[in-house]
Scaffold this motif. Structure first.
Motif, PDB file in Angstrom:
ATOM      1  N   ALA A   1       0.779  -1.269   0.009  1.00  0.00           N
ATOM      2  CA  ALA A   1      -0.046  -0.007   0.080  1.00  0.00           C
ATOM      3  C   ALA A   1       0.979   1.154   0.005  1.00  0.00           C
ATOM      4  CB  ALA A   1      -0.945  -0.145   1.385  1.00  0.00           C
ATOM      5  N   PHE A   2       1.938   1.314   0.936  1.00  0.00           N
ATOM      6  CA  PHE A   2       2.746   2.641   0.912  1.00  0.00           C
ATOM      7  C   PHE A   2       3.576   2.749  -0.570  1.00  0.00           C
ATOM      8  CE2 PHE A   2       1.730   2.059   5.582  1.00  0.00           C
ATOM      9  CZ  PHE A   2       1.363   3.327   5.625  1.00  0.00           C
ATOM     10  N   GLN A   3       3.998   1.532  -1.123  1.00  0.00           N
ATOM     11  CA  GLN A   3       4.698   1.623  -2.322  1.00  0.00           C
ATOM     12  C   GLN A   3       3.512   2.367  -3.219  1.00  0.00           C
ATOM     13  OE1 GLN A   3       6.293  -2.068  -3.168  1.00  0.00           O
ATOM     14  NE2 GLN A   3       6.835  -1.497  -5.703  1.00  0.00           N
ATOM     15  N   LEU A   4       2.444   2.058  -3.347  1.00  0.00           N
ATOM     16  CA  LEU A   4       1.505   2.413  -4.275  1.00  0.00           C
ATOM     17  C   LEU A   4       1.411   3.844  -4.192  1.00  0.00           C
ATOM     18  CD1 LEU A   4      -1.236  -0.033  -4.774  1.00  0.00           C
ATOM     19  CD2 LEU A   4       0.168   0.642  -6.406  1.00  0.00           C
ATOM     20  N   VAL A   5       1.308   4.309  -2.681  1.00  0.00           N
ATOM     21  CA  VAL A   5       1.041   5.952  -2.529  1.00  0.00           C
ATOM     22  C   VAL A   5       2.164   6.477  -2.877  1.00  0.00           C
ATOM     23  CG1 VAL A   5       0.736   7.503  -0.715  1.00  0.00           C
ATOM     24  CG2 VAL A   5      -0.376   5.219  -0.435  1.00  0.00           C
ATOM     25  N   ALA A   6       3.435   5.955  -2.643  1.00  0.00           N
ATOM     26  CA  ALA A   6       4.714   6.723  -3.002  1.00  0.00           C
ATOM     27  C   ALA A   6       4.798   6.872  -4.461  1.00  0.00           C
ATOM     28  CB  ALA A   6       5.810   5.953  -2.662  1.00  0.00           C
ATOM     29  N   GLN A   7       4.423   5.862  -5.369  1.00  0.00           N
ATOM     30  CA  GLN A   7       4.344   5.939  -6.945  1.00  0.00           C
ATOM     31  C   GLN A   7       3.094   6.771  -7.408  1.00  0.00           C
ATOM     32  OE1 GLN A   7       3.890   1.757  -7.794  1.00  0.00           O
ATOM     33  NE2 GLN A   7       6.194   1.305  -7.361  1.00  0.00           N
ATOM     34  N   ASN A   8       2.321   7.080  -6.433  1.00  0.00           N
ATOM     35  CA  ASN A   8       1.394   8.208  -6.733  1.00  0.00           C
ATOM     36  C   ASN A   8       2.019   9.610  -7.185  1.00  0.00           C
ATOM     37  OD1 ASN A   8      -2.128   8.550  -5.725  1.00  0.00           O
ATOM     38  ND2 ASN A   8      -1.037   9.704  -7.335  1.00  0.00           N
ATOM     39  N   ALA A   9       3.037   9.887  -6.750  1.00  0.00           N
ATOM     40  CA  ALA A   9       4.160  10.901  -6.952  1.00  0.00           C
ATOM     41  C   ALA A   9       4.484  11.056  -8.448  1.00  0.00           C
ATOM     42  CB  ALA A   9       5.295  11.050  -6.165  1.00  0.00           C
TER      43      ALA A   9
END
Lengths: 299, 299
Positions: free
Chosen positions: A124-132
């Motif tokens: 989940a945190f990987q996805l949020v970071a990739q949102n950048a």
């Protein structure tokens, strides 16, 4: 309410989310397969997708498009799913059914269920970071979003609520303690879903405050209605054993306050939610309809 | 080797890390106390603090100061600790002792141990995100760091290695499968510690490539030495039951290749580590000394 077609809105957003979840999750044959199968089993089991839809609605209410927030929307569903997988473990609530299917550990065993939950939280945190990496998204806002989600999911939010919930089983608790559980275990993540959507969508401080307050009321109303449904519902409509809170000696809102007072409280919270969203004018229509749906739903 | 005083270096860095961990972790009485006590019990149980020291050394090798990376350094220790708490659970490796003390679930029960692990993983990402607030740190780099840590800790890294490790218990496995377990379960997080430190310290692409390669060799050497120590060590020096891999029918590097070949392999990997760090000149002294320490340590 306006003539807003909530069914069509939810169906379309849910379809977007389901497609994105399927795309983001590693395939069943990606090594090591066991954990990826377990992750997909629980995430793709269906469900209302309420948290990702709130992320999307949070972006839309400030004028941004769903595509701007899709990785973060999916991340919130993964965090929700990890919490369900771990809550269902024999060491925790020991549940055999969830969303009408066997729980993760009943199918894959306790060890893989623990690891699948861990992996979903991590991913989940990987996805949020990739949102950048998406156009129009500021990396500083993404860092704030990572911190806000972690706070809402951690011991000052969801995990904290679960700890107190487990500690309260079979004990007499006060209305204040029950509100603590509800606010932390469920409302924190629902509220964060709405606010991070608005943040990523470019909300300014006053807009963010309105959205946060609306999310808080909506989240609490959602949990009160969940409690009412647990008392009143059936396996057929809930996909899990009705009365399971009572069986586990968990105190619920209706048990403390009665069904009618619980319904009144939920409706009051929904009115507050809609009132706070008033500043957004016509753009608030989806969220206001969603708020009505939360309190009127049957499952 | 140079006359670099590794003991003084490690002692000073470990002290910085211990102070920061104590400060970052919520206090024992922060509600709900049970989970915060469990988190502090395992994180503050001591340990080599190898991962945070690698984060710091990664920053220092490119000329940045420890303070620039301290939240992320502590985050790596929290992720490592969460993985130990979950690995020790009855549903996983079922261990009673760790670092010479009772394991988390033996003291706090399985439910709180699961939640304390979940909370440490969650809080780790909050700390990394908060690292963006420090002077000289670029938010875009922090987003990359969140993604890199999540990848190293997830199913393509640590969790993936743990899944294959559990699935391999009591089975015949090939040298390739054992290397898969080692590379993923241990080396991935060690390597990431070094590279995210360098990233946050402002490393350019060639520096990052050198650090990543060095971290990979160092991580693998560390796990091979861990296997050798498990065969040879004692409860006194290891703080856990020696021979526990054998008892759990886990295949180790010495079991497949023999002790002498294992030692040679570890030494070769350490030479490779130091060779890749040559580009950093005098700044590589701490990391090179640390690499020698990894292969020569007795616990």
């Amino acid at each position: 309410m306006s003539g807003f077609d909530l069914d069509a809105y939810l169906q379309e957003r849910r379809r977007l989310v389901d497609v994105a979840l399927d795309r983001f999750l590693p395939g069943e044959d990606t090594p090591p397969p066991a954990v990826h199968r377990a992750m997909r089993y629980s995430v793709l089991a269906g469900g209302k997708r309420l948290r990702p839809i709130l992320v999307i609605a949070g972006a839309e209410v400030v004028g941004a498009s769903p595509s701007t927030v899709m990785p973060t929307a999916c991340a919130m569903e993964m965090i929700h799913t990890y919490s369900l997988i771990h809550d269902d473990l024999p060491a925790m609530d020991d549940d055999d059914y969830r969303r009408g299917r066997l729980t993760n550990h009943k199918v894959f065993g306790d060890a893989i269920a623990i690891l699948a939950g861990d992996a979903l939280l991590t991913y989940a945190f990987q996805l949020v970071a990739q949102n950048a990496a998406l156009a129009g998204v500021d990396a500083r806002v993404v860092c704030d979003v990572v911190a806000e989600i972690a706070q809402a999911a951690g011991t000052r939010g969801m995990v904290g609520g679960q700890v107190v919930d487990i500690e309260s089983e079979g004990k007499t608790i006060t209305p204040e303690q029950l509100e603590y559980i509800h606010v932390h275990k469920t409302a924190a993540l629902l509220r964060a879903s709405l606010t991070v959507g608005a943040r990523l969508g470019g909300a300014d401080a006053p807009a963010l405050a309105a959205v946060a307050d609306a999310g808080q009321s909506l989240g609490l109303a959602f949990q009160i209605v969940d409690d009412i449904l647990d008392v009143e519902g059936s396996l057929e409509t809930l996909g899990k054993t009705a009365g399971s809170d009572e069986r586990k000696q968990k105190v619920t809102y209706p048990a403390l306050h009665g069904i009618e007072a619980s319904r009144r409280e939920a409706r009051g919270l929904i009115e507050r939610t809609k009132s706070r969203l008033g500043v957004f004018g016509a753009r608030s229509a989806p969220l206001c309809a969603l708020a009505d749906f939360v309190v009127e739903r049957k499952s």
